[in-house]
Design an enzyme around this catalytic site. Sequence first.
Site, PDB file in Angstrom:
ATOM      1  N   CYS A   1       0.846  -1.200   0.000  1.00 33.59           N
ATOM      2  CA  CYS A   1       0.000   0.000   0.000  1.00 33.59           C
ATOM      3  C   CYS A   1       0.882   1.251   0.000  1.00 33.59           C
ATOM      4  CB  CYS A   1      -0.931   0.013   1.212  1.00 33.59           C
ATOM      5  SG  CYS A   1      -2.406  -1.027   1.041  1.00 33.59           S
TER       6      CYS A   1
ATOM      7  N   ASP B   1      10.720  -6.450  -8.566  1.00 34.40           N
ATOM      8  CA  ASP B   1      10.976  -7.077  -7.266  1.00 34.40           C
ATOM      9  C   ASP B   1      12.380  -6.677  -6.799  1.00 34.40           C
ATOM     10  OD1 ASP B   1       9.668  -9.810  -5.718  1.00 34.40           O
ATOM     11  OD2 ASP B   1      11.739  -9.255  -5.254  1.00 34.40           O
TER      12      ASP B   1
ATOM     13  N   HIS C   1      -0.404 -10.048  -4.544  1.00 31.57           N
ATOM     14  CA  HIS C   1       0.522  -9.637  -5.601  1.00 31.57           C
ATOM     15  C   HIS C   1       0.806 -10.800  -6.535  1.00 31.57           C
ATOM     16  CE1 HIS C   1       2.866 -10.940  -2.072  1.00 31.57           C
ATOM     17  NE2 HIS C   1       3.733 -11.453  -2.935  1.00 31.57           N
TER      18      HIS C   1
END
Length: 117
Positions: free
Chosen positions: A7, A30, A100
């Site tokens: 978030c 990532d 995700h």
Amino acid sequence: MSDCLFCEIVAGDIPATKVHETGTTFAFRDINPQAKVHVLVVPKTHHEDAAELAAADPRLLADVIAAGAAVAKAEGMDGSGFRFVLNTGEDAGRTVFHAHLHVLGGEPLGTFGRPTG
Ligand code: AMP
Ligand code: ZN
């Protein structure tokens, strides 16, 4: 949601290398890549995991998958192939509790499932 890493990345409060964005999704590299290309696609709203997201808002899960496909194409992997991963729970080694999608590729990928070695 406060105290949620992804978030905070969506809000721009924690830096990330953005690769794709739609009205409902955000994709970034990532920090600990497991393949030459390793991108995470998240819904902009907080959902615990993919199953909870599917139950709460199936269209948003479809948006995440479509964004993953767009990332794969933008990264030049649509011809060579790629892998989508949705980890859930302890046995999958889940570490971040905001749904995700991992998008992995850019090279031939190893096997997956049982641990190696
Ligand atoms: P999972 O194990 O499915 O929960 O995946 C969480 C992923 O988030 C891991 O692959 C981490 O390397 C990645 N990650 C953790 N912190 C960050 C960050 N600040 N920016 C980008 N990726 C991150
Ligand atoms: Zn969150």
